[in-house]
Structures are given as structure tokens and as C-alpha cells.
Design an enzyme around this catalytic site. Structure first.
Site, PDB file in Angstrom:
ATOM      1  N   HIS A 108       9.585  20.353  12.479  1.00  0.00           N
ATOM      2  CA  HIS A 108       8.785  20.747  11.319  1.00  0.00           C
ATOM      3  C   HIS A 108       9.109  22.187  10.977  1.00  0.00           C
ATOM      4  O   HIS A 108       9.327  23.005  11.881  1.00  0.00           O
ATOM      5  CB  HIS A 108       7.284  20.608  11.643  1.00  0.00           C
ATOM      6  CG  HIS A 108       6.413  20.580  10.430  1.00  0.00           C
ATOM      7  ND1 HIS A 108       6.030  21.732   9.783  1.00  0.00           N
ATOM      8  CD2 HIS A 108       5.869  19.546   9.740  1.00  0.00           C
ATOM      9  CE1 HIS A 108       5.273  21.402   8.744  1.00  0.00           C
ATOM     10  NE2 HIS A 108       5.156  20.083   8.697  1.00  0.00           N
TER      11      HIS A 108
ATOM     12  N   ASP B 239       4.743  12.299  10.732  1.00  0.00           N
ATOM     13  CA  ASP B 239       5.347  11.014  10.358  1.00  0.00           C
ATOM     14  C   ASP B 239       5.697  10.144  11.551  1.00  0.00           C
ATOM     15  O   ASP B 239       6.010   8.968  11.373  1.00  0.00           O
ATOM     16  CB  ASP B 239       6.615  11.260   9.533  1.00  0.00           C
ATOM     17  CG  ASP B 239       6.275  11.768   8.149  1.00  0.00           C
ATOM     18  OD1 ASP B 239       5.290  11.281   7.582  1.00  0.00           O
ATOM     19  OD2 ASP B 239       6.979  12.660   7.652  1.00  0.00           O
TER      20      ASP B 239
HETATM   21  N1  ACO Z   1      16.243  16.102  15.529  1.00  0.00           N
HETATM   22  C1  ACO Z   1      17.157  16.834  16.195  1.00  0.00           C
HETATM   23  N2  ACO Z   1      17.302  18.158  16.063  1.00  0.00           N
HETATM   24  C2  ACO Z   1      16.464  18.768  15.218  1.00  0.00           C
HETATM   25  C3  ACO Z   1      15.487  18.069  14.482  1.00  0.00           C
HETATM   26  C4  ACO Z   1      15.387  16.683  14.672  1.00  0.00           C
HETATM   27  N3  ACO Z   1      14.484  15.949  14.027  1.00  0.00           N
HETATM   28  N4  ACO Z   1      14.819  18.923  13.708  1.00  0.00           N
HETATM   29  C5  ACO Z   1      15.346  20.112  13.917  1.00  0.00           C
HETATM   30  N5  ACO Z   1      16.355  20.033  14.842  1.00  0.00           N
HETATM   31  C6  ACO Z   1      17.172  21.136  15.356  1.00  0.00           C
HETATM   32  C7  ACO Z   1      18.212  21.545  14.310  1.00  0.00           C
HETATM   33  O1  ACO Z   1      19.399  20.804  14.448  1.00  0.00           O
HETATM   34  C8  ACO Z   1      18.374  23.011  14.590  1.00  0.00           C
HETATM   35  O2  ACO Z   1      19.202  23.145  15.720  1.00  0.00           O
HETATM   36  P1  ACO Z   1      20.250  24.382  15.797  1.00  0.00           P
HETATM   37  O3  ACO Z   1      19.400  25.617  15.755  1.00  0.00           O
HETATM   38  O4  ACO Z   1      20.940  24.171  17.097  1.00  0.00           O
HETATM   39  O5  ACO Z   1      21.129  24.249  14.599  1.00  0.00           O
HETATM   40  C9  ACO Z   1      16.971  23.458  14.988  1.00  0.00           C
HETATM   41  O6  ACO Z   1      16.332  22.287  15.522  1.00  0.00           O
HETATM   42  C10 ACO Z   1      16.163  23.979  13.817  1.00  0.00           C
HETATM   43  O7  ACO Z   1      16.188  23.012  12.798  1.00  0.00           O
HETATM   44  P2  ACO Z   1      16.087  23.270  11.240  1.00  0.00           P
HETATM   45  O8  ACO Z   1      16.738  22.150  10.504  1.00  0.00           O
HETATM   46  O9  ACO Z   1      16.511  24.655  10.926  1.00  0.00           O
HETATM   47  O10 ACO Z   1      14.532  23.171  11.028  1.00  0.00           O
HETATM   48  P3  ACO Z   1      13.827  23.150   9.630  1.00  0.00           P
HETATM   49  O11 ACO Z   1      12.557  23.847   9.848  1.00  0.00           O
HETATM   50  O12 ACO Z   1      14.719  23.644   8.570  1.00  0.00           O
HETATM   51  O13 ACO Z   1      13.634  21.586   9.364  1.00  0.00           O
HETATM   52  C11 ACO Z   1      12.729  19.432   9.223  1.00  0.00           C
HETATM   53  C12 ACO Z   1      12.453  20.921   9.523  1.00  0.00           C
HETATM   54  C13 ACO Z   1      13.384  19.259   7.864  1.00  0.00           C
HETATM   55  C14 ACO Z   1      11.390  18.695   9.222  1.00  0.00           C
HETATM   56  C15 ACO Z   1      13.633  18.871  10.342  1.00  0.00           C
HETATM   57  O14 ACO Z   1      13.020  19.052  11.596  1.00  0.00           O
HETATM   58  C16 ACO Z   1      13.981  17.404  10.120  1.00  0.00           C
HETATM   59  O15 ACO Z   1      14.898  17.093   9.335  1.00  0.00           O
HETATM   60  N6  ACO Z   1      13.264  16.456  10.832  1.00  0.00           N
HETATM   61  C17 ACO Z   1      13.520  15.043  10.683  1.00  0.00           C
HETATM   62  C18 ACO Z   1      12.918  14.510   9.373  1.00  0.00           C
HETATM   63  C19 ACO Z   1      11.405  14.430   9.414  1.00  0.00           C
HETATM   64  O16 ACO Z   1      10.817  13.929  10.375  1.00  0.00           O
HETATM   65  N7  ACO Z   1      10.773  14.892   8.313  1.00  0.00           N
HETATM   66  C20 ACO Z   1       9.310  14.883   8.178  1.00  0.00           C
HETATM   67  C21 ACO Z   1       8.746  16.264   8.304  1.00  0.00           C
HETATM   68  S1  ACO Z   1       6.974  16.267   8.194  1.00  0.00           S
HETATM   69  C22 ACO Z   1       6.651  16.084   6.524  1.00  0.00           C
HETATM   70  O17 ACO Z   1       7.411  16.464   5.683  1.00  0.00           O
HETATM   71  C23 ACO Z   1       5.385  15.437   6.089  1.00  0.00           C
END
Ligand code: ACO
Length: 378
Positions: free
Chosen positions: A261, A315
Site C-alpha cells: 500500500h 483487497d
Molecule cells: N508484491 C511484491 N512486491 C511488492 C508489492 C507486491 N504487492 N508491492 C510493493 N512491492 C515492492 C516493490 O516491488 C518495491 O520493491 P523495490 O523497492 O525492491 O523496488 C517496494 O515493495 C515498494 O513498492 P512500490 O511499488 O514503490 O510501492 P507503492 O507504494 O508505489 O505501491 C501499490 C503501492 C500500488 C498498492 C503496490 O503495493 C501494488 O501494486 N500492490 C498490488 C496491487 C494491489 O493490491 N492494489 C490494491 C491497493 S489497496 C487499494 O487501492 C484499495
């Protein structure tokens, strides 16, 4: 003029001053008007929570009874709206049907009297009352059936499940669905709420405000992740496949749906509540093997990604709850909208109280002084 740094997605830039909700992502705290989400989930109802969000205080018992009565008496939709919805293609996504129907309400209730508290209340009541009816109506119509009338003796959530499934719901199922609506009702300055506030700032009508927010919520980066969680659990298929699935995705640098998140760096408090609700449903209505897969996923992801602050988000468990309630997967996001309409309307009202039209700037990186080339010389 001050030169500002361009931040894609306005990341971290405050877009409003608001007293509606607050998130502490390090501690895993979510508050509506200062009240913790855990307490509201335990003690409140969706309509009471909506009142709290929109009018800023918990209602007295008389105020709540009056609000519930008004909402219940406005749940029906006009025949013209039903006729319009019957013309929607049955293959269309329910979020598109909802966006079109919400916008159409503005045609039927076209008066715009934004300085009048009675008009604000009317619009709030109509939108909260009619959005669930329109979601249920489209679900029946796309399967070739007529929509059914709201059930006068059922409360807000019980009536929605009744209109959807054409039978009175179990009381525990209705209460759990109501808690799901509380959990999804508001969440600070996310994309759809921002969209609602921008639209509100032009002083257009509240139906246009909600329709634009529904359109924004529909995108896969915002409201759609719980559908994908269910697809992922089905693809994994068994507890033994969890570890290889996660390792394979991490090796390919692919995200695992339902985890991570932008704000929460610990387990989303809503995920904890939803997991508990899922367990209550499985105890009463029978176990779901996908829950075992989900629990194992949480364990393996924690082992591999907790150092990055990646934990289950809202979610991850909500889809399992909706599935057990018999709700089709493509209605998960419209149900999110039924709940979030309370938050959008709270932001609409707050925006109107100190309105200034949104007019951000841009960083221009195009050409200057280019001369017009005649068409035969291009
Ligand atoms: N699975 C694996 N690795 C992850 C995940 C994940 N779900 N989420 C983040 N990471 C990792 C990234 O790869 C990144 O690693 P790095 O630093 O080695 O490159 C680190 O954690 C930070 O991730 P970001 O993408 O920068 O985090 P951001 O805050 O931008 O993204 C998001 C948040 C979009 C929710 C992301 O976690 C994601 O895509 N999750 C999966 C989709 C999801 O479940 N969305 C629903 C969110 S809740 C809502 O909107 C109601």
C-alpha cells in the site's frame, strides 16, 4: 513566479485540508472523524457511519432514525431509469452501468441549489439510497430478469442483498456486508475522492460529482484489485502451490495482488477486520479452501517481504468475504462504490464549504514560436 518541482501523480502534495478521515500508515491506524475504524466496525452501522462522515458528528437516536427513514423511502428508482438501464448491453461492466446511471440521476433531479442545506441533504439521501438499487437492478437485468422493489422491512444492507439475490439474507450475512461498507466508506485523498473534489469545485451537481468518482474508481489501479486477488487464488489452486507461486513472481519482479500500500507499511487495519469477518462466515456457512491458500500466502509474503513493509491490504480478504456472500466477482468494485459514495459526498460537502475551483499548473516542455506549415508542405 515561484518554480515548483513537478511530482508525477501529485505524490505527497496536499490537495485539500480535510477533517473527514485520517490514516497513520506506520501504526496501521484509520480514523473517520477521529473514531478508529475498529470501533466503528464493531459498534456502528453503514448509515450511521455515512452520517458521521458527511455531517461530522455521530447522530442522536432521533437524527439517525430520521436519516434511515429518509434513505429507506428513497430506495426506489424511477421507471424511466429502469427503462434506460434495460437498454444497457448485458455484456457491459457493472461499473460502467453504474457510472451512466449515477450521471442520469442528474437529469431527473436537475435542480442545483448548492447553498441550500435542504438541497444538500436531499441529494445525499437520494444518492446513498439509489446507488445500491441501481447496482442490484443491473445485475438482475443483465441476466434477463426485471429489477425487484426494495423490501420495506429490511435495513440498508439486508435490502441490498435481498434485491441482488431475490431472497431475504441471513442476518449474520447482512451484518457482515454492512461492516464491509463501513470499512470501504472513506480513505483520505485517493484518486476517486480527488476526482470528486475537482468536479465539486466547479459547482456542478452532486450526481456529476459521484459519476466522475465512479469512473475513477473503476480503473484497475484503484478499485479493481480484489477481483484480481480471487483470480490469483484460483490460479494457485492449493496450499502447496503458494510458495512456488510467490517465489516465481518475486523472481520476475511481478507484484502479488492484495499486498502493499502507498500509505500503510504494516497490515492494513481493514484487512485484519475483513479476515475476521471471513472466518465468521466460514464458521457459519462452510469452509472455503481459498481461505487456507490466502493464509499461507500471507505467511510466505511476510517471510519474504515484511522488510519492505509489504503486508495484506484491504483487497486481500474482501473478495473472499464477497464470494462467500454469493456476490459475483465483477460486482466487487460497484460494491466498493456503494460504500465510498458516503466518503465522496462528505468531500463534496466539505469542498463546497470553502470552495476554490481546482486549477493546478503544469510544467510546459513543448516548443515555442513554431510557424504554421501549409497543408501541402507537410
Ligand atoms: N508484491 C511484491 N512486491 C511488492 C508489492 C507486491 N504487492 N508491492 C510493493 N512491492 C515492492 C516493490 O516491488 C518495491 O520493491 P523495490 O523497492 O525492491 O523496488 C517496494 O515493495 C515498494 O513498492 P512500490 O511499488 O514503490 O510501492 P507503492 O507504494 O508505489 O505501491 C501499490 C503501492 C500500488 C498498492 C503496490 O503495493 C501494488 O501494486 N500492490 C498490488 C496491487 C494491489 O493490491 N492494489 C490494491 C491497493 S489497496 C487499494 O487501492 C484499495
Amino acid at each position: 513566479m515561484m518554480v515548483c518541482e513537478y511530482k508525477p501523480g501529485l505524490d505527497g502534495i496536499p490537495a485539500a485540508q480535510s477533517s473527514i478521515s485520517n490514516v497513520d500508515g506506520q501504526k496501521g491506524i484509520l480514523e473517520y472523524r477521529g473514531i478508529r475504524i475498529e470501533e466503528l466496525a464493531e459498534k456502528s452501522t453503514f448509515l450511521e457511519t455515512a452520517y458521521l462522515l458527511i455531517w461530522g458528528e455521530l447522530p442522536t437516536s432521533n437524527e439517525l432514525a430520521a436519516f434511515e427513514d429518509e434513505v429507506h423511502s428513497h430506495r426506489r428508482i424511477k421507471y424511466h431509469i429502469c427503462d434506460m438501464m434495460k437498454c444497457f448491453p448485458e455484456s457491459g461492466h457493472p461499473m460502467d452501468a453504474l457510472q451512466a446511471s449515477a450521471a442520469a440521476l442528474g437529469l431527473f433531479y436537475s435542480r442545483r441549489d448548492l447553498n441550500n442545506p435542504a438541497y444538500i441533504r436531499d441529494a445525499v439521501v437520494r444518492l446513498i439510497a439509489k446507488i445500491p438499487t441501481m447496482v442490484a437492478a443491473f445485475q438482475l437485468m443483465r441476466n434477463g430478469n426485471d429489477a425487484i422493489r426494495p423490501h420495506a422491512d429490511l435495513d440498508y444492507s439486508g435490502n441490498f442483498l435481498y434485491m441482488l439475490n431475490e431472497k431475504e439474507p441471513d442476518p449474520l450475512a447482512a451484518r457482515i456486508f454492512d461492516i464491509c461498507l463501513i470499512l470501504h466508506a472513506e480513505h483520505t485523498m485517493n484518486a476517486s475522492t480527488f476526482s470528486a473534489r475537482v468536479t465539486a469545485s466547479t459547482l456542478t451537481d452532486p450526481y456529476a460529482v459521484v459519476a466522475s468518482a465512479v469512473g475513477t474508481l473503476g480503473g484497475p489501479l484503484h478499485g479493481g484489485a480484489n477481483e484480481e486477488v480471487i483470480e490469483m487464488l484460483e490460479e494457485i489452486g492449493s496450499v502447496e502451490n503458494v510458495r512456488p507461486y510467490i517465489e516465481d513472481r518475486l523472481e520476475r519482479k511481478a507484484k502479488i495482488m492484495g499486498f502493499g500500500h502507498r500509505v500503510y507499511k504494516v497490515k492494513d487495519p481493514r484487512a485484519t477486520i475483513l479476515q475476521n469477518l471471513a472466518e465468521q462466515l466460514f464458521t457459519k456457512f462452510g469452509h472455503d479452501k481459498y481461505y487456507d491458500i490466502a493464509v499461507e500466502m500471507e505467511r510466505v509474503v511476510q517471510e519474504k517481504l515484511s522488510h519492505k513493509g509489504i503486508y495484506p491490504n484491504v483487497d486481500f480478504y474482501s473478495g473472499l468475504v464477497y464470494r462467500k456472500l454469493g456476490i459475483p466477482t465483477d460486482l466487487f468494485t460497484p460494491i466498493f462504490a456503494i460504500a465510498r459514495v458516503a466518503g465522496w459526498l462528505a468531500h463534496w460537502k466539505e469542498q463546497l464549504e470553502e470552495n476554490r475551483i481546482f486549477r493546478p499548473t503544469q510544467v510546459y516542455d513543448g516548443k515555442h514560436d513554431v510557424s504554421y506549415t501549409p497543408i501541402d508542405q507537410r
